[in-house]
Scaffold this active site. Structure first.
Site, PDB file in Angstrom:
ATOM      1  N   SER A 195       0.822  -1.212   0.000  1.00 33.14           N
ATOM      2  CA  SER A 195       0.000   0.000   0.000  1.00 33.14           C
ATOM      3  C   SER A 195       0.855   1.260   0.000  1.00 33.14           C
ATOM      4  O   SER A 195       0.343   2.353  -0.229  1.00 33.14           O
ATOM      5  CB  SER A 195      -0.913   0.018   1.229  1.00 33.14           C
ATOM      6  OG  SER A 195      -0.142   0.017   2.420  1.00 33.14           O
TER       7      SER A 195
ATOM      8  N   ASN B 115      -5.040   6.350  -1.533  1.00 34.76           N
ATOM      9  CA  ASN B 115      -4.185   6.970  -0.525  1.00 34.76           C
ATOM     10  C   ASN B 115      -3.530   8.258  -0.998  1.00 34.76           C
ATOM     11  O   ASN B 115      -3.024   9.030  -0.178  1.00 34.76           O
ATOM     12  CB  ASN B 115      -3.119   5.975  -0.056  1.00 34.76           C
ATOM     13  CG  ASN B 115      -3.671   4.982   0.940  1.00 34.76           C
ATOM     14  OD1 ASN B 115      -4.578   5.299   1.710  1.00 34.76           O
ATOM     15  ND2 ASN B 115      -3.153   3.770   0.928  1.00 34.76           N
TER      16      ASN B 115
END
Length: 505
Positions: free
Chosen positions: A123, A194
């Site tokens: 991530s 994100n």
């Protein structure tokens, strides 16, 4: 290329929460699944844990007993990496360290078939950098699932700089065949979610650091006016302050310390103090047993104004005029093509947050953006020390007459919801302009990945072509650090409808 055939074995390396979740998704979809972990016995423990979750699915009538038994028979723990040799896809979900991931994939490349799809669930790390350690990086992709993987539908399919489109397509179609909603994106810090979500946290923290409002009030405004499922402070307590700050810091550093992604000092102090959120019992909120949750600041009841004068149509807040009339408050319309405000009996004005401050004007109260003014249960107002108490009281009474709770915050330009939404829209336009993803995939990712009530482009269309640009431009004049400087992509979007005749001089 189509999705992997269900007879093709899938391997998951790393048996933590995310690894188990990904394995369960592939297993329930119908694949044989191999689990591997470097720690002896962990793969067997993970297989048992997945089996227990399958039992619960049967109890909830989400899976038949026969399908559970068949899935268990397809789930095999592996004691050595060599047991993954016949897998058609290997997904890695190990420690978020570049060297660890690179070493793993170097080893896998010597074991699996030359056509095996290799994927990382990272991530925060660069897919390109991880794949750069491989002899054949073309078959390497990012498959970023969201936690919990069996429940959340979104999967970001990330193409590194060297990823071959054939393998990216195979990964995309496989995720879709597993019942997920894949979105395609280029390898950029934070990928889609994100990267674009940073302002949701950053602007809430900025208002708090400026002492514009306390954390409970900011959260309440984001939920009850902005339509977000959770406020920034309660959400980061759920995620973990250390985890959220680490992602923010990673994106900031990956963008060469771009001021638009600057981490919060207030959050840093929280992490340093060990108040990491629910997992430690204390974060922005006290989560210990018996602790009282702080209430948002809510204004005392005030009398509504006898009437209001509408100058213009209020732009994105135009629905307020109908609500005011329905509440029995007369609205006197005054022709003003450039007006977007209400004039109160005191002579003061009520205007939608626009990036300016109340102190700049004689007697102005700003009100915040709402996702839906009819459904909103709370509205934030801002005023300066020079604002007439009578004007503020009339503004409070007006929104209370519409059935809204009112929170009065400090003289914060752009307030809470408006500045947050404007910055999200800006980062979304910037990402699309730089080839990160399509508008449709960005909207899908933000709605499914972080439960936003609208995607950034849906919001942009609703608010008007120039709304976000105008607000950020005003904010940038008041904070010339660059944090609020509108992107070139947003500038182009805001001015695209302007058809000027003649030539440039």
């Amino acid at each position: 290329m189509t999705a992997l055939d269900l007879s093709s074995p899938v391997a998951v390396v790393g048996t933590g929460t995310m690894g188990q979740g990904i394995a369960q998704v592939a297993l329930v979809a119908g694949h044989p699944v191999r689990l591997y972990d470097t720690i002896p016995g962990r793969a067997r423990e993970a297989a048992d844990a997945i089996g227990a979750r399958l039992d619960r699915l049967v109890e909830k009538d989400r899976l038949t007993g026969a399908d559970r038994d068949a899935a268990r028979a397809r789930l095999l723990p592996a004691e050595d990496l060599s047991e993954l040799a016949d897998c058609a896809l290997v997904v890695e979900a190990v420690l978020e360290r570049l060297d660890v991931k690179q070493d793993l994939f170097r080893g896998l490349e010597d074991i699996v078939d030359g056509d095996c799809l290799l994927a990382t669930n990272t991530s925060s790390l660069s897919v390109t950098a991880i794949g750069g350690a491989l002899r054949s990086p073309g078959r390497f992709v990012g498959l970023h699932f969201f936690n919990p993987a069996p429940l959340l539908p979104l999967v970001e399919v990330v193409s590194g700089f060297a990823t071959d489109v054939t393998y990216a397509t195979r990964a995309y179609e496989t995720a879709r065949a597993w019942g997920k909603t894949p979105v395609a994106c280029a390898d950029t810090p934070g990928f889609i979610v994100n990267r674009i979500a940073r302002p949701f946290y950053a602007e809430a923290f900025a208002v708090y650091e400026a002492q514009g409002a306390d954390h409970a009030t900011i959260d309440a405004v984001l939920r009850e006016s902005g339509g977000f499922r959770m406020g920034a402070f309660e959400l980061t307590d759920l995620i973990g302050q250390d985890v959220n700050e680490s992602v923010t810091r990673s994106v900031w550093e990956s963008f060469f310390q771009d001021v638009r992604f600057t981490p919060s000092l207030a959050q840093r102090r929280l992490v340093e103090s060990g108040r990491l959120g629910r997992k430690t019992g204390h974060g922005w909120y006290d989560h210990r047993d018996g602790a009282e949750r702080p209430e948002p600041d809510t204004a005392e009841q005030r009398q509504p104004p006898a009437y209001v004068v509408a100058e213009g149509d209020l732009g994105p807040a135009g629905d307020l005029l109908a609500l005011i009339r329905e509440a029995g408050i007369p609205v006197r319309d005054e022709e003003d093509d450039n007006g977007t405000r209400l004039v109160l009996p005191s002579g003061g004005q009520l205007a939608l947050a626009d990036g300016q401050t109340s102190v700049e004007f004689r007697d102005v109260v700003y009100f915040d953006l709402a996702l839906d003014y009819r459904k909103a249960t709370r509205i934030a107002l801002s005023a300066s020390q020079d604002t007439s108490p009578q004007t503020l009281a009339e503004a409070v009474g007006l929104f209370q007459a519409l059935g809204k709770k009112v929170s009065v915050i400090g003289d914060v330009p752009g307030m809470i919801v408006a500045r947050t939404v404007a910055r999200i829209i800006d980062l979304a336009h910037d990402a699309v302009a730089k080839g990160v993803a399509t508008e449709e995939d960005v909207d899908t990712a933000m709605r499914l990945g972080v439960n936003y009530p609208l995607g950034p482009f849906e919001w942009s269309r609703r608010l008007g072509r120039s709304w976000a640009y105008a607000l950020l431009d005003d904010l940038h004049l008041r904070d010339p650090s660059g944090r609020y400087a509108p992107s070139l992509a947003l500038y182009r979007h805001a001015h695209a409808s302007d058809k000027r005749e003649g030539t440039a001089s």
